[in-house]
Scaffold this active site. Sequence first.
Site, mmCIF file in Angstrom:
data_model
loop_
_atom_site.group_PDB
_atom_site.id
_atom_site.type_symbol
_atom_site.label_atom_id
_atom_site.label_comp_id
_atom_site.label_asym_id
_atom_site.label_seq_id
_atom_site.Cartn_x
_atom_site.Cartn_y
_atom_site.Cartn_z
ATOM 1 N N ASP A 265 0.866 -1.182 0.000
ATOM 2 C CA ASP A 265 0.000 0.000 0.000
ATOM 3 C C ASP A 265 0.899 1.226 0.000
ATOM 4 O O ASP A 265 2.001 1.176 -0.528
ATOM 5 C CB ASP A 265 -0.954 -0.034 1.209
ATOM 6 C CG ASP A 265 -2.288 0.653 0.912
ATOM 7 O OD1 ASP A 265 -2.266 1.838 0.570
ATOM 8 O OD2 ASP A 265 -3.333 -0.004 1.034
ATOM 9 N N HIS B 35 2.136 2.024 -3.185
ATOM 10 C CA HIS B 35 1.202 2.959 -3.807
ATOM 11 C C HIS B 35 1.732 4.380 -3.818
ATOM 12 O O HIS B 35 0.977 5.318 -4.064
ATOM 13 C CB HIS B 35 -0.145 2.901 -3.087
ATOM 14 C CG HIS B 35 -0.880 1.611 -3.298
ATOM 15 N ND1 HIS B 35 -2.138 1.379 -2.781
ATOM 16 C CD2 HIS B 35 -0.545 0.482 -3.976
ATOM 17 C CE1 HIS B 35 -2.539 0.152 -3.116
ATOM 18 N NE2 HIS B 35 -1.584 -0.397 -3.846
#
Length: 487
Positions: A305, A328
């Site tokens: 993430d 991310h």
Amino acid sequence: MRGLSQQHLFALFILLITLTSTFVEICHARKHANWEIKDDIESSFSKNKGKSNHTSNNTKHKHQSSKHHSSPQKNPPPPPSPVPVPSPPSGPSPHTPVAPHGTTFNVLDYGAKGDGVTEDTKAFQDTWTAACKVAASTMVVPANYEFLVGPISFAGPVCQPNIVFQLDGTIVAPINHKGFTSGLLQWIEFTKLKGITIQGQGIVEGHGNYWWNINSESDDEPDITGSLSQTRPTSVRFYGSYNVTVTGITIRNSPQFHLKFDTCQSVLVYGITISSPGDSPNTDGIHLQNSASVTIHDSTLACGDDCVSIQTGCSNVFIHDVTCGPGHGISIGGLGKDNTMAVVSGITVQNIKMTGTLTAARIKTWQGGSGSVKNIRFANIKLSEVKTPIVIDQYYCNGQSPSHCANKTSAVTLSDITFQGFVGTYTVQPVYLACSDNTPCTNIHLADIELQPAEGDNRSYGPFCWNAYGDLKAPTEPPITCLKSDK
């Protein structure tokens, strides 16, 4: 007759001189005796004084003694007995912490086995309890051992300040739910401490694959109302602490966030490694919430993430010289979920290398929220095969139900945001700026943008803007014509 008188006068004169000399010698001897008595009294007191007076009094005594020995003593009276002074207690003061191992507290001395099989949670807790009582103490987790530790809290606020957690060995999480009751959102926690440092070359191994297989759903926030199978713990969390340093260590395979700072002030993170697979769900590298004066630098972050996630209540954050990927990117948000208020300001991110990430710099907010995001700067970002490098998404919904995703009039306002020096390749879209219908983004600055499609990728899109206002400074590649001039 006259001659005899002169002889008598001369004899009387000699007698007078002799008597005078004897009288002076007797007086001198008495005076010397008085000085010696005074010296002995002072000496008896000086033996019972503190170290600060001992040297000066002893020097004075030696000086006076050498002077007095130049004259003969005339049997002075014995000195008076010294005034009795009580002896110091044999044991330590009741207010002084007892440190049997000095200021270093090794978990092995408190019963830890370090074999990777025997649970060492109690030994770690006992070691902390001892170290907590001594300012600037060090709790040692030694190298070449593997310690199985369940959920644990190294808690203040009664602890002395400036404690060091020296992690050179490996701490491993249980490969089951043992000890993780429903709603327990962290594995290792440091809470309400002043001056806490984690340092060393050790490893925190979360065995996250056990948890990922139970529940693979990703979300920005943990599900604290669901069943145990839906609650994945953060590996290392700091809460309510001041002057925090984390350096050198590796955190890997966390069930959820790897390293979290919640309600902390003056945080320094550098030289750390975070490592989890790119498809591990919601495994943010570093998660910041309600924290101020945070610096993160010279670290490698690979996760499933956000490499760094910045949430509401954060200000004065400086992130530089960090390598991110997989992951991310570095994100602010999501903010304003469930109509909440969020405030973020003073964020600087620069000298970052992104490889194979979802985004590079992203700001995401939910519709219906309120508050503001302002004074944000992303600069000198080097990219390699990043899907969408520059993102503002005020319609963030993360796959929630239609009621969460419906258009709403209120929004977190975004202003004074700079994207500068983005250079490299993208695989989907170079720029995506989707601002609120009712609350446009303002003062968006784009400068020195040089983004090219990744080699062999023919599926990319051009820049997209919606209700975004700001200015461009050449060069911008590709041309970003959708950005509107400031109102």
